[in-house]
Design an enzyme around this catalytic site. Structure first.
Site, PDB file in Angstrom:
ATOM      1  N   CYS A   2     -14.517   6.840 -11.304  1.00  0.00           N
ATOM      2  CA  CYS A   2     -15.344   5.897 -11.032  1.00  0.00           C
ATOM      3  C   CYS A   2     -15.719   4.915  -9.632  1.00  0.00           C
ATOM      4  O   CYS A   2     -14.592   4.804  -9.287  1.00  0.00           O
ATOM      5  CB  CYS A   2     -16.228   5.394 -11.986  1.00  0.00           C
ATOM      6  SG  CYS A   2     -15.992   6.326 -13.617  1.00  0.00           S
ATOM      7  N   ARG A  27     -16.126   9.965  -5.540  1.00  0.00           N
ATOM      8  CA  ARG A  27     -15.262   9.233  -7.061  1.00  0.00           C
ATOM      9  C   ARG A  27     -16.000   9.651  -7.830  1.00  0.00           C
ATOM     10  O   ARG A  27     -15.603   9.397  -8.635  1.00  0.00           O
ATOM     11  CB  ARG A  27     -14.928   7.553  -6.865  1.00  0.00           C
ATOM     12  CG  ARG A  27     -14.609   7.317  -5.529  1.00  0.00           C
ATOM     13  CD  ARG A  27     -14.543   5.674  -6.013  1.00  0.00           C
ATOM     14  NE  ARG A  27     -13.457   5.149  -6.948  1.00  0.00           N
ATOM     15  CZ  ARG A  27     -11.864   5.632  -7.144  1.00  0.00           C
ATOM     16  NH1 ARG A  27     -11.487   5.058  -5.384  1.00  0.00           N
ATOM     17  NH2 ARG A  27     -11.060   4.619  -7.688  1.00  0.00           N
ATOM     18  N   TRP A  73     -17.962   9.035 -13.353  1.00  0.00           N
ATOM     19  CA  TRP A  73     -17.570  10.458 -13.310  1.00  0.00           C
ATOM     20  C   TRP A  73     -16.405  10.272 -15.041  1.00  0.00           C
ATOM     21  O   TRP A  73     -16.452   9.978 -15.278  1.00  0.00           O
ATOM     22  CB  TRP A  73     -16.678  11.104 -12.745  1.00  0.00           C
ATOM     23  CG  TRP A  73     -16.045  12.422 -12.861  1.00  0.00           C
ATOM     24  CD1 TRP A  73     -16.297  13.164 -11.839  1.00  0.00           C
ATOM     25  CD2 TRP A  73     -14.409  12.528 -13.444  1.00  0.00           C
ATOM     26  NE1 TRP A  73     -15.934  14.311 -12.411  1.00  0.00           N
ATOM     27  CE2 TRP A  73     -14.113  14.077 -13.498  1.00  0.00           C
ATOM     28  CE3 TRP A  73     -13.758  12.065 -14.659  1.00  0.00           C
ATOM     29  CZ2 TRP A  73     -13.850  15.077 -14.041  1.00  0.00           C
ATOM     30  CZ3 TRP A  73     -13.035  13.049 -15.213  1.00  0.00           C
ATOM     31  CH2 TRP A  73     -12.392  14.201 -14.710  1.00  0.00           C
ATOM     32  N   ASN A  99     -13.653   1.153 -13.901  1.00  0.00           N
ATOM     33  CA  ASN A  99     -13.069   2.105 -13.711  1.00  0.00           C
ATOM     34  C   ASN A  99     -11.499   2.529 -14.197  1.00  0.00           C
ATOM     35  O   ASN A  99     -11.101   1.564 -14.141  1.00  0.00           O
ATOM     36  CB  ASN A  99     -13.123   2.499 -11.646  1.00  0.00           C
ATOM     37  CG  ASN A  99     -11.956   3.342 -11.767  1.00  0.00           C
ATOM     38  OD1 ASN A  99     -11.964   4.488 -12.136  1.00  0.00           O
ATOM     39  ND2 ASN A  99     -11.134   2.874 -10.255  1.00  0.00           N
ATOM     40  N   GLY A 100     -11.235   3.361 -14.972  1.00  0.00           N
ATOM     41  CA  GLY A 100      -9.791   3.088 -15.516  1.00  0.00           C
ATOM     42  C   GLY A 100     -10.098   4.471 -16.538  1.00  0.00           C
ATOM     43  O   GLY A 100     -11.857   4.971 -16.736  1.00  0.00           O
ATOM     44  N   GLU A 470      -4.384  27.563  -0.018  1.00  0.00           N
ATOM     45  CA  GLU A 470      -4.882  26.619   0.184  1.00  0.00           C
ATOM     46  C   GLU A 470      -6.449  27.369   0.070  1.00  0.00           C
ATOM     47  O   GLU A 470      -6.927  26.502  -0.220  1.00  0.00           O
ATOM     48  CB  GLU A 470      -4.462  25.404   0.957  1.00  0.00           C
ATOM     49  CG  GLU A 470      -5.777  23.947   1.826  1.00  0.00           C
ATOM     50  CD  GLU A 470      -5.482  23.841   0.854  1.00  0.00           C
ATOM     51  OE1 GLU A 470      -5.615  23.495  -0.297  1.00  0.00           O
ATOM     52  OE2 GLU A 470      -6.364  23.413   0.736  1.00  0.00           O
ATOM     53  N   LYS A 474      -9.578  26.453  -1.620  1.00  0.00           N
ATOM     54  CA  LYS A 474     -11.239  24.967  -0.958  1.00  0.00           C
ATOM     55  C   LYS A 474     -12.381  26.132  -1.130  1.00  0.00           C
ATOM     56  O   LYS A 474     -13.021  25.613  -2.142  1.00  0.00           O
ATOM     57  CB  LYS A 474     -10.683  25.524   0.461  1.00  0.00           C
ATOM     58  CG  LYS A 474     -11.255  24.436   0.902  1.00  0.00           C
ATOM     59  CD  LYS A 474     -10.370  23.172   0.819  1.00  0.00           C
ATOM     60  CE  LYS A 474      -9.936  22.887   0.071  1.00  0.00           C
ATOM     61  NZ  LYS A 474      -8.885  21.622   0.135  1.00  0.00           N
ATOM     62  N   GLU A 477     -14.060  25.908  -5.402  1.00  0.00           N
ATOM     63  CA  GLU A 477     -13.360  25.064  -5.474  1.00  0.00           C
ATOM     64  C   GLU A 477     -14.909  24.600  -4.983  1.00  0.00           C
ATOM     65  O   GLU A 477     -15.706  23.902  -5.426  1.00  0.00           O
ATOM     66  CB  GLU A 477     -12.818  23.680  -4.789  1.00  0.00           C
ATOM     67  CG  GLU A 477     -13.145  22.344  -4.770  1.00  0.00           C
ATOM     68  CD  GLU A 477     -11.995  21.361  -4.246  1.00  0.00           C
ATOM     69  OE1 GLU A 477     -11.323  22.773  -3.349  1.00  0.00           O
ATOM     70  OE2 GLU A 477     -11.103  20.193  -3.811  1.00  0.00           O
ATOM     71  N   HIS A 493       3.448  44.376  -8.037  1.00  0.00           N
ATOM     72  CA  HIS A 493       3.874  43.669  -9.008  1.00  0.00           C
ATOM     73  C   HIS A 493       2.536  43.285 -10.349  1.00  0.00           C
ATOM     74  O   HIS A 493       2.583  42.490 -11.415  1.00  0.00           O
ATOM     75  CB  HIS A 493       4.497  42.764  -8.919  1.00  0.00           C
ATOM     76  CG  HIS A 493       6.448  43.061  -8.262  1.00  0.00           C
ATOM     77  ND1 HIS A 493       6.422  43.661  -9.061  1.00  0.00           N
ATOM     78  CD2 HIS A 493       6.388  42.429  -7.175  1.00  0.00           C
ATOM     79  CE1 HIS A 493       7.786  43.882  -8.114  1.00  0.00           C
ATOM     80  NE2 HIS A 493       7.663  43.519  -7.371  1.00  0.00           N
ATOM     81  N   LYS A 588     -13.270  12.717  -6.306  1.00  0.00           N
ATOM     82  CA  LYS A 588     -12.524  12.551  -5.165  1.00  0.00           C
ATOM     83  C   LYS A 588     -11.152  12.234  -5.115  1.00  0.00           C
ATOM     84  O   LYS A 588      -9.508  13.119  -5.195  1.00  0.00           O
ATOM     85  CB  LYS A 588     -13.424  13.140  -3.608  1.00  0.00           C
ATOM     86  CG  LYS A 588     -11.783  12.316  -2.483  1.00  0.00           C
ATOM     87  CD  LYS A 588     -12.896  13.445  -1.871  1.00  0.00           C
ATOM     88  CE  LYS A 588     -11.118  13.473  -0.815  1.00  0.00           C
ATOM     89  NZ  LYS A 588     -11.433  14.693  -0.607  1.00  0.00           N
TER      90      LYS A 588
HETATM   91  C1  F6R Z   1      -9.351  20.071  -2.876  1.00  0.00           C
HETATM   92  C2  F6R Z   1      -8.238  18.247  -3.195  1.00  0.00           C
HETATM   93  C3  F6R Z   1      -7.713  18.374  -4.463  1.00  0.00           C
HETATM   94  C4  F6R Z   1      -6.414  16.629  -4.344  1.00  0.00           C
HETATM   95  C5  F6R Z   1      -5.725  17.020  -5.265  1.00  0.00           C
HETATM   96  C6  F6R Z   1      -4.976  15.829  -5.411  1.00  0.00           C
HETATM   97  O1  F6R Z   1      -9.450  20.325  -2.133  1.00  0.00           O
HETATM   98  O2  F6R Z   1      -8.730  17.705  -3.525  1.00  0.00           O
HETATM   99  O3  F6R Z   1      -6.855  19.407  -5.621  1.00  0.00           O
HETATM  100  O4  F6R Z   1      -6.501  17.384  -3.453  1.00  0.00           O
HETATM  101  O5  F6R Z   1      -7.033  16.132  -6.651  1.00  0.00           O
HETATM  102  O6  F6R Z   1      -6.038  14.597  -4.892  1.00  0.00           O
HETATM  103  P1  F6R Z   1      -4.645  13.483  -4.007  1.00  0.00           P
HETATM  104  O7  F6R Z   1      -3.884  13.976  -2.907  1.00  0.00           O
HETATM  105  O8  F6R Z   1      -5.830  12.530  -3.886  1.00  0.00           O
HETATM  106  O9  F6R Z   1      -3.636  12.995  -5.113  1.00  0.00           O
END
Ligand code: F6R
Length: 593
Positions: A2, A27, A73, A99-100, A470, A474, A477, A493, A588
């Site tokens: 958060c 966050r 969050w 937060n936590g 990746e 993306k 997501e 396979h 994030k």
């Molecule tokens: C996807 C994305 C997430 C982060 C993952 C790890 O676009 O951003 O998959 O890569 O949550 O986060 P970090 O890199 O902050 O440890």
């Protein structure tokens, strides 16, 4: 996971909290609230965005000396109005944001209930408020109450609170979740990261774990867990790197994709000069001496780990790559001298922090590669290399991923003093620039063709497979389209059973060694009716390929052509009218396991 802001003595507290929470909503963004003192504690909160809170719920004018705000969050308790922070204690003495995660909140809640405390919501945070209140009532001393509560609660917390009978003291407590204090003249600020505070100051104090303190408008006092005063030195932060300015872009994701050349250039200039790599000599020595490198990361950063691991293998190192939440439960340390490289954009990912505990217990050498200076991993790992990519606001990571791959390529090359990597990198940057200047309209057309599809496949081999992973993450997501990445050779396979008429298959063909096999895969999916979009390099291109880019060294796919994958996801999300920067259910910084 958060965002917290707080201020004391600030002339325009509402503006600061509103803007600050908007900056921190990467966050978490399922609900938001604000609490302040004006003839008693006032709280305004609701489910929904920070904009909703300030446009429709909170008073238009907030006159107060002390204020805290929160964007949530949800972890414990659904995203609902009662569970939204700030929380107020049972006897209305404490107003706090957190937060936590408080791991033992259930037991503590039961104990408080047995003593007559009633709870209105389901959060772990409410328990902390009531514990603080209980201790405050027993001792009459806020610091003693904080110390007692910090000794009682287990888990992670960044907490800011004030009491109902003192509008001149803002309290903070921290363990394993970030909390930064911004120093002003006649006011002081608090936030989960420095960015909300940059309009007011560029002098900051970062709290360390198990520290607590009190902030007045003129003073900041910090103590360690035993109550001993800690003399914290303020640090200056580069405004440009923490700025949230959209710079005219409609979305952060687009802005961040287009910052990739700048990010790669900055890394090359930071860690390489006059024909020499500029990494810490001890770090290079430790890496050289280790007989096995274990890469640990999550999500996109894990995809960078796959790429980075392969770089180190090319330079003769033995490696393994693990997803943090897997490794944490069954850690293995191959070799006699293992070295751990953790990769994390945010430096706060709880799964990685769990791994770091294990790494430390086993006294293993370790490095974190992160974009967040001052983050938990940056502070607690043995070595830390910063990505200097500027704050990444969009939940979907783009520039940070490219930065991670760039830094890993340079670090691996540094072990063998291989300068050719820098020449190759410069060439791949030309490809990024070419994509950004020339291919956006083509990518947008492809996006429009796939926007209504239910499934998408990405195919590649070796580095192109890592990039496919990746690209697929993306897309799913931010567009909510199911997608899968398959190594070309694995198609037969199993996954080929899913290939049917009209299914989009995006194929990367940029590696001389694998190109012929990939062309074979293309025929296999085409003959089953797939709509195939090939991305190739000039040397390996064939008529009909969707995008053909200038040649680059195959091992730099994640740097050279990842922009194509990022733009594709961006344009699909945009075409579907979705919230590009804030996809559903995500945040994030994933600070809970
Ligand atoms: C996807 C994305 C997430 C982060 C993952 C790890 O676009 O951003 O998959 O890569 O949550 O986060 P970090 O890199 O902050 O440890």
């Amino acid at each position: 996971m958060c965002g917290i802001v707080g201020a004391i003595g600030l002339a325009s507290p509402r503006k600061y909290v509103e803007k600050g929470l908007k900056m921190l909503d990467y966050r978490g963004y399922d609900s938001a609230g604000v609490g302040y003192y004006a003839h008693g504690i006032k709280i305004y909160k609701d489910v929904g965005s920070v904009a909703h809170l300030f446009d429709e719920v909170a008073p238009k004018l907030i006159k107060t000396n002390i204020i805290i705000g929160h964007t949530r969050w949800a972890t414990h308790g659904a995203p609902s109005k009662i569970n939204t922070h700030p929380h107020i204690s049972f006897h209305k003495k404490i107003c706090l944001v957190h937060n936590g995660v408080i791991e033992n909140f259930k037991e503590l809640k039961a104990e408080l209930e047995a003593k007559g405390y009633e709870f209105y919501g389901q959060t772990d945070t409410e328990v902390v408020g009531n514990l603080l209140e209980e201790q405050l009532q027993q001792t009459g001393d806020v610091f003693a109450a904080i110390r007692k509560v910090m000794g009682t609660i287990k888990g992670s917390y960044a907490i800011s609170f004030f009491t109902s009978d003192d509008e001149n003291s803002l309290y903070v407590m921290k363990k394993a979740s970030p909390l930064v204090i911004g120093l002003g003249k006649g006011f002081n600020l608090v936030a989960s990261d420095a960015s909300p505070m940059i309009d007011h100051t560029n002098e900051f104090i970062e709290l360390s774990d198990e520290e607590y303190g009190v902030i007045t408008k003129d003073e900041v006092k910090i103590f360690d867990g035993n109550g001993k005063p800690v003399n914290k030195q303020p640090i200056h932060k580069d405004i440009e790197l923490i700025s949230h300015d959209l710079k005219g872009y409609p979305h952060y994701m687009l802005k961040e994709i287009e910052e990739i050349p700048q990010v790669v250039n900055r890394l090359m200039n930071t860690y390489y000069s006059d024909g020499k790599y500029l990494f810490d000599k001890k770090l290079i020595k430790d890496l050289k001496e280790s007989d096995h490198i274990i890469f640990i990361a999550c999500g996109t950063s894990y995809h960078a780990a796959l790429v980075g691991g392969r770089y180190f293998e090319y330079y003769g190192k033995s490696t393994s790559k693990s997803i943090a939440s897997e490794w944490a439960f069954h850690p293995t340390f191959p070799g006699k001298k293992p070295f751990i490289i953790m990769i994390s954009q945010s430096g706060e990912t709880a799964d990685l922090i769990h791994c770091l505990d294990i790494i430390k217990k086993n006294k293993l050498k370790n490095l974190v590669i992160t974009n967040a200076g001052g983050s938990s991993l940056d502070r607690n790992c043995q070595y830390s290399l910063l990505l200097y990519s500027g704050i990444e606001v969009s939940v979907a990571s783009t520039k940070a991923y490219v930065a991670q791959c760039t830094l890993l390529a340079m670090l691996a090359a540094a072990i063998k003093k291989d300068k050719s990597c820098m020449t190759d990198m410069r060439q791949s940057l030309k490809v990024v620039e070419e994509i950004q200047s020339t291919y956006k309209p083509i990518i947008e057309k492809v996006a429009n063709k796939i926007k209504n599809k239910k499934n998408v496949f990405f195919l590649g081999r070796s580095f192109d497979y890592f990039l496919s992973l990746e690209a697929s993450l993306k897309l799913k997501e931010i567009s909510y389209i199911h997608s899968e990445a398959v190594p070309g050779g694995e198609l037969k396979h199993g996954p080929i059973a899913l290939i049917e008429e009209g299914i989009p298959v995006i194929v990367f063909v940029t590696d001389t060694v694998t190109a012929a096999s990939m062309r074979g895969n293309i025929e296999e999916v085409k003959s089953r009716g797939a709509d195939v979009y090939v991305i190739s390099t000039k040397k390996l291109s064939q008529p009909g390929d969707a995008i053909v880019v200038t040649d680059y060294r195959f091992y730099l796919s994640s740097i050279a052509i990842s922009s194509i994958a990022f733009y594709l996801a961006y344009f699909v999300s945009l075409a579907k009218g979705l919230n590009v920067d804030k996809p559903r259910n995500l945040a994030k910084s994933v600070t809970v396991e």
